[in-house]
Write a protein that holds these residues in place. Structure first.
Motif, short mmCIF file in Angstrom:
data_model
loop_
_atom_site.label_atom_id
_atom_site.label_comp_id
_atom_site.label_asym_id
_atom_site.label_seq_id
_atom_site.Cartn_x
_atom_site.Cartn_y
_atom_site.Cartn_z
N TRP A 34 0.68 -1.20 -0.10
CA TRP A 34 0.06 -0.08 -0.05
C TRP A 34 0.83 1.14 -0.21
N GLN A 35 1.99 0.90 0.98
CA GLN A 35 2.80 2.36 0.93
C GLN A 35 3.63 2.64 -0.49
N ARG A 36 3.71 1.66 -1.25
CA ARG A 36 4.45 1.93 -2.64
C ARG A 36 3.57 2.40 -3.63
N TRP A 37 2.25 2.37 -3.72
CA TRP A 37 1.53 2.89 -4.58
C TRP A 37 1.61 4.49 -4.62
N PRO A 38 1.44 5.16 -3.58
CA PRO A 38 1.75 6.48 -3.78
C PRO A 38 2.84 7.07 -4.14
N HIS A 39 3.89 6.29 -4.15
CA HIS A 39 5.12 6.49 -4.27
C HIS A 39 5.23 6.50 -5.93
N VAL A 40 4.70 5.65 -6.51
CA VAL A 40 4.35 5.66 -7.88
C VAL A 40 3.67 6.57 -8.34
N VAL A 41 2.84 6.95 -7.78
CA VAL A 41 1.84 8.19 -8.33
C VAL A 41 2.76 9.56 -8.01
N LEU A 65 3.15 11.65 -1.70
CA LEU A 65 4.15 11.35 -0.99
C LEU A 65 3.79 11.61 0.38
N GLY A 66 2.98 12.36 0.96
CA GLY A 66 2.46 12.58 2.30
C GLY A 66 1.40 11.54 2.49
N THR A 67 0.75 10.91 1.55
CA THR A 67 -0.16 9.84 1.81
C THR A 67 0.75 8.51 2.06
N SER A 68 1.70 8.18 1.29
CA SER A 68 2.72 6.97 1.46
C SER A 68 3.14 7.34 3.06
N GLY A 69 3.66 8.51 3.46
CA GLY A 69 4.01 8.57 4.78
C GLY A 69 3.10 8.42 5.94
N ALA A 70 1.53 8.63 5.49
CA ALA A 70 0.57 8.49 6.39
C ALA A 70 0.29 7.10 6.71
N ILE A 71 0.28 6.14 5.50
CA ILE A 71 0.17 4.68 5.60
C ILE A 71 1.46 4.19 6.50
N GLY A 72 2.51 4.57 5.97
CA GLY A 72 3.68 4.25 6.78
C GLY A 72 3.57 4.25 8.40
N ALA A 73 2.85 5.49 8.54
CA ALA A 73 2.92 5.66 10.17
C ALA A 73 1.90 4.72 10.67
N PHE A 74 0.82 4.78 9.83
CA PHE A 74 -0.14 3.63 10.52
C PHE A 74 0.41 2.13 10.41
N LEU A 110 8.24 14.05 5.93
CA LEU A 110 9.18 15.12 6.01
C LEU A 110 9.69 15.86 4.57
N SER A 111 9.65 14.80 3.63
CA SER A 111 10.19 15.47 2.35
C SER A 111 8.56 16.05 1.72
N ALA A 112 7.70 15.43 1.88
CA ALA A 112 6.35 16.14 1.43
C ALA A 112 6.20 17.49 2.23
N GLY A 113 6.48 17.71 3.36
CA GLY A 113 6.64 18.91 3.87
C GLY A 113 7.28 19.78 3.54
N VAL A 114 8.80 19.55 3.07
CA VAL A 114 9.67 20.30 2.62
C VAL A 114 9.33 20.65 1.28
N ALA A 115 8.83 19.93 0.40
CA ALA A 115 8.42 20.03 -0.92
C ALA A 115 7.30 21.26 -0.82
N LEU A 116 6.35 21.04 -0.04
CA LEU A 116 5.38 21.99 -0.10
C LEU A 116 5.64 23.47 0.63
N TRP A 117 6.55 23.36 1.28
CA TRP A 117 7.26 24.64 2.03
C TRP A 117 7.91 25.34 0.83
N LEU A 118 8.92 24.50 0.13
CA LEU A 118 9.70 25.09 -1.04
C LEU A 118 8.67 25.64 -2.08
N MET A 119 7.61 24.99 -2.47
CA MET A 119 6.37 25.63 -3.38
C MET A 119 5.86 26.84 -2.94
#
Length: 155
Positions: free
Chosen positions: A41-48, A75-84, A143-152
């Protein structure tokens, strides 16, 4: 420096999912750490995220910003699934029963898949400093999703 922020966000959204997917596939194929259902499940959001960030290379303006925003959310979705998943591994809560229940010996399909490894979602096959692969995926992806959003947003 401010003009380079969207480029840096784009690089984060291209490189991080590619590295995490590459690491997961290397762990699976080179080191025999077979994924459970929640690992998949965590891999699919990375592919997206990778597809959207790649698509952003070929579009301009608002479409590019939209692709990058959606890639960061994936990317954040994969992180949320990973946290779960990490919570399931640490016993904080229960995961899907199809993933954590031991297989039944009376199932007919067992003879067909007897050679396949049984991988449970509630057991971490590997950890470093007490953090499982799902935990590292959660930390790095969020962390990476947060950094990317901050940079954008800095643009």
């Amino acid at each position: 420096m401010m003009a380079h922020s969207p480029i840096r966000a784009h690089l984060v959204l291209l490189l991080v999912p590619a590295a995490l997917l590459g690491g997961a596939l290397a762990a699976q194929h080179a080191y025999g750490l077979y994924p459970c259902e929640m690992c998949m499940w965590q891999r699919w959001p990375h592919v997206v995220a990778l597809i959207l960030a790649s698509l952003a290379l070929f579009v301009k303006g608002g479409a590019r910003a939209s692709c990058l925003l959606l890639a960061a959310l994936a990317l954040g979705t994969s992180g949320a699934i990973g946290a779960f998943h990490a919570g399931v591994e640490y016993g904080f809560w229960t995961g899907p029963t199809t993933c954590t229940a031991p297989p039944s010996a009376s199932d007919d399909f067992m003879t067909a898949i007897i050679a396949a490894p049984v991988v449970r979602c509630d057991t971490a096959p590997w950890s470093l400093f007490g953090i499982s692969l799902a935990g590292y995926n959660a930390l790095i992806s969020l962390l990476s999703a947060g950094v990317a959003l901050w940079l954008m947003k800095r643009r």
